[in-house]
Scaffold this active site. Structure first.
Site, PDB file in Angstrom:
ATOM      1  N   ARG A  97      32.378  41.435  32.141  1.00 11.49           N
ATOM      2  CA  ARG A  97      31.759  42.564  31.453  1.00 11.49           C
ATOM      3  C   ARG A  97      32.291  43.858  32.032  1.00 11.49           C
ATOM      4  O   ARG A  97      32.265  44.040  33.259  1.00 11.49           O
ATOM      5  CB  ARG A  97      30.236  42.516  31.604  1.00 11.49           C
ATOM      6  CG  ARG A  97      29.507  43.650  30.911  1.00 11.49           C
ATOM      7  CD  ARG A  97      27.999  43.449  30.969  1.00 11.49           C
ATOM      8  NE  ARG A  97      27.287  44.490  30.248  1.00 11.49           N
ATOM      9  CZ  ARG A  97      26.741  45.566  30.821  1.00 11.49           C
ATOM     10  NH1 ARG A  97      26.823  45.748  32.132  1.00 11.49           N
ATOM     11  NH2 ARG A  97      26.110  46.466  30.087  1.00 11.49           N
ATOM     12  N   ARG A 133      39.511  49.400   4.084  1.00  5.96           N
ATOM     13  CA  ARG A 133      38.419  49.913   4.928  1.00  5.96           C
ATOM     14  C   ARG A 133      38.436  49.235   6.296  1.00  5.96           C
ATOM     15  O   ARG A 133      38.191  49.891   7.320  1.00  5.96           O
ATOM     16  CB  ARG A 133      37.072  49.722   4.247  1.00  5.96           C
ATOM     17  CG  ARG A 133      35.932  50.359   5.037  1.00  5.96           C
ATOM     18  CD  ARG A 133      34.619  50.315   4.316  1.00  5.96           C
ATOM     19  NE  ARG A 133      34.202  48.952   4.071  1.00  5.96           N
ATOM     20  CZ  ARG A 133      33.207  48.604   3.255  1.00  5.96           C
ATOM     21  NH1 ARG A 133      32.528  49.539   2.612  1.00  5.96           N
ATOM     22  NH2 ARG A 133      32.891  47.342   3.083  1.00  5.96           N
ATOM     23  N   LYS A 135      32.594  50.460   9.948  1.00  7.29           N
ATOM     24  CA  LYS A 135      31.744  49.292   9.637  1.00  7.29           C
ATOM     25  C   LYS A 135      31.650  48.387  10.861  1.00  7.29           C
ATOM     26  O   LYS A 135      32.254  47.314  10.924  1.00  7.29           O
ATOM     27  CB  LYS A 135      32.302  48.549   8.418  1.00  7.29           C
ATOM     28  CG  LYS A 135      31.288  47.630   7.765  1.00  7.29           C
ATOM     29  CD  LYS A 135      31.725  47.235   6.378  1.00  7.29           C
ATOM     30  CE  LYS A 135      30.866  46.163   5.756  1.00  7.29           C
ATOM     31  NZ  LYS A 135      29.456  46.514   5.603  1.00  7.29           N
ATOM     32  N   GLU A 187      21.560  56.424   2.966  1.00  2.00           N
ATOM     33  CA  GLU A 187      21.940  55.201   2.246  1.00  2.00           C
ATOM     34  C   GLU A 187      20.902  54.131   2.563  1.00  2.00           C
ATOM     35  O   GLU A 187      19.960  54.359   3.311  1.00  2.00           O
ATOM     36  CB  GLU A 187      23.338  54.749   2.650  1.00  2.00           C
ATOM     37  CG  GLU A 187      23.487  54.438   4.124  1.00  2.00           C
ATOM     38  CD  GLU A 187      24.897  54.016   4.529  1.00  2.00           C
ATOM     39  OE1 GLU A 187      25.676  53.553   3.673  1.00  2.00           O
ATOM     40  OE2 GLU A 187      25.210  54.136   5.735  1.00  2.00           O
ATOM     41  N   TYR A 238      33.449  44.565  10.771  1.00  2.00           N
ATOM     42  CA  TYR A 238      33.337  43.449   9.838  1.00  2.00           C
ATOM     43  C   TYR A 238      33.530  43.919   8.413  1.00  2.00           C
ATOM     44  O   TYR A 238      33.539  45.121   8.133  1.00  2.00           O
ATOM     45  CB  TYR A 238      31.979  42.744  10.008  1.00  2.00           C
ATOM     46  CG  TYR A 238      30.784  43.455   9.399  1.00  2.00           C
ATOM     47  CD1 TYR A 238      30.249  44.597   9.993  1.00  2.00           C
ATOM     48  CD2 TYR A 238      30.183  42.992   8.242  1.00  2.00           C
ATOM     49  CE1 TYR A 238      29.145  45.240   9.434  1.00  2.00           C
ATOM     50  CE2 TYR A 238      29.082  43.622   7.679  1.00  2.00           C
ATOM     51  CZ  TYR A 238      28.563  44.748   8.282  1.00  2.00           C
ATOM     52  OH  TYR A 238      27.485  45.384   7.739  1.00  2.00           O
TER      53      TYR A 238
HETATM   54  N1  PDD Z   1      26.884  45.963   3.668  1.00  2.00           N
HETATM   55  N2  PDD Z   1      26.116  50.961   3.400  1.00  2.00           N
HETATM   56  C1  PDD Z   1      25.916  50.092   4.412  1.00  2.00           C
HETATM   57  C2  PDD Z   1      25.185  50.582   5.611  1.00  2.00           C
HETATM   58  C3  PDD Z   1      26.390  48.777   4.322  1.00  2.00           C
HETATM   59  O1  PDD Z   1      26.180  47.918   5.336  1.00  2.00           O
HETATM   60  C4  PDD Z   1      27.049  48.358   3.131  1.00  2.00           C
HETATM   61  C5  PDD Z   1      27.578  46.953   2.973  1.00  2.00           C
HETATM   62  C6  PDD Z   1      27.232  49.291   2.097  1.00  2.00           C
HETATM   63  C7  PDD Z   1      27.939  48.939   0.824  1.00  2.00           C
HETATM   64  O2  PDD Z   1      29.310  48.745   1.043  1.00  2.00           O
HETATM   65  P1  PDD Z   1      30.153  47.783   0.090  1.00  2.00           P
HETATM   66  O3  PDD Z   1      29.924  48.272  -1.279  1.00  2.00           O
HETATM   67  O4  PDD Z   1      31.546  47.981   0.538  1.00  2.00           O
HETATM   68  O5  PDD Z   1      29.633  46.382   0.281  1.00  2.00           O
HETATM   69  C8  PDD Z   1      26.757  50.586   2.268  1.00  2.00           C
HETATM   70  C9  PDD Z   1      27.352  44.584   3.623  1.00  2.00           C
HETATM   71  C10 PDD Z   1      27.367  44.015   2.259  1.00  2.00           C
HETATM   72  C11 PDD Z   1      26.543  43.760   4.610  1.00  2.00           C
HETATM   73  O6  PDD Z   1      26.337  44.270   5.705  1.00  2.00           O
HETATM   74  O7  PDD Z   1      26.154  42.639   4.318  1.00  2.00           O
END
Ligand code: PDD
Length: 287
Positions: free
Chosen positions: A101, A52, A150, A183, A33
């Site tokens: 599945r 990304r 992601k 993070e 996503y």
């Molecule tokens: N999350 N680290 C994680 C684990 C994240 O899920 C996100 C973003 C970031 C920051 O990435 P970016 O700057 O590209 O948004 C770092 C999104 C916003 C979410 O899951 O809602």
């Protein structure tokens, strides 16, 4: 107003958008996503998010059924149809519905499922939390070891948000086995010492934040020193400032770590300035 969402080429009222129970996103969290923010009805750093997304899809051998031009047009269409001035667009691509599945990936004839929807957030720029700062706790990072992709596997980040809520704070930052911050649950983590901004270097153990890349670029341009290395919660507590970044937060001051105030316990000048620069610059470059 009923939200109009996107599903596999169609724009539908949210109540009419249906996905199979066999979709691998639902059964296996097999999908990726992106979250792109919207300011003044325009997309923030869309190119970065598409790059990304392409990388995440490639790492999972997932074929993207929709080209970059089409993705952009679709994002703009959703913004227009839903009248979004400030907010976010959530885009998800999963490996689709193989009809049953199975752990094995289906062959490429099974089309991916593409879903997107808007979130209307009228006070994204004037977020009250940006004025007070947020409080965080630290918890062990128990996610899988490819969080640079992601994926939609967000159970542990959800548990991290719940742990924060139960502790009466706003968010959690994760720590690795050596006790160093990786993070935040859905954001990248930073501390500030004097003129230096410290954040973990890119690797498989953090998401390569699109906001992170822009903020570090602006920080360097504004003559801050940037040090990409891990730091501990102890070091964060002894820092002048701390902050988180994400498309959903921009730059968000962190004023408390594990019950201890950071710096003055109020949003500091560096995070405040970086937030202003980020919003100004990204607004100017929005498409
Ligand atoms: N999350 N680290 C994680 C684990 C994240 O899920 C996100 C973003 C970031 C920051 O990435 P970016 O700057 O590209 O948004 C770092 C999104 C916003 C979410 O899951 O809602």
């Amino acid at each position: 107003m009923t939200r109009t969402v996107y599903l596999n080429g169609d724009y539908l009222p949210e109540t009419e958008a249906k996905v199979s129970i066999f979709d691998r996103g639902f059964l296996m969290a097999d999908g990726v996503y992106e979250v792109t923010s919207v300011l003044d009805g325009k997309l923030i750093d869309f190119d970065g998010h598409v790059k990304r997304l392409t990388r995440s899809l490639g790492e999972l051998e997932l074929t993207c059924p929709i080209g970059e031009g089409e993705l952009l047009a679709m994002h703009r269409e959703l913004v227009a149809r839903n009248g979004i001035d400030q907010g976010m667009i959530y885009l998800q691509i999963t490996r689709g519905n193989p009809g049953d599945r199975s752990f094995l990936f289906p062959d490429a004839s099974v089309p991916a499922t593409v879903v997107a929807f808007t979130q209307d957030i009228p006070n994204m720029i004037d977020a009250p939390a940006a004025k007070t700062g947020i409080k965080i706790i630290t918890i062990p990072d128990l996610r899988w070891s490819r969080v640079d992709i992601k994926t939609v596997q967000l159970l542990y980040p959800s548990m991290g948000k719940m742990a924060a809520k139960k502790a009466g704070v706003d968010d959690s930052w994760f720590t690795d086995e050596a006790g160093r911050v990786t993070e935040g649950t859905s954001n990248n983590a930073y501390i500030v010492k004097g003129n230096r901004i410290i954040t973990r270097a890119l690797g498989n153990d953090i998401l390569h934040g699109i906001t992170r890349a822009a903020v570090l670029r602006f920080a360097r341009e504004a003559q801050f020193e940037v040090e990409e290395r891990p730091f501990t919660p102890e070091e964060a507590k002894g820092s002048d400032e701390a902050f988180s970044t994400a498309a959903s937060l921009f730059v968000m001051p962190v004023v408390e770590v594990d019950g201890k105030p950071v710096g003055t316990g109020k949003p500091g000048p560096v995070a405040t300035r970086l937030r202003e620069i980020y919003i100004d610059e990204m607004r100017r470059a929005a498409i």
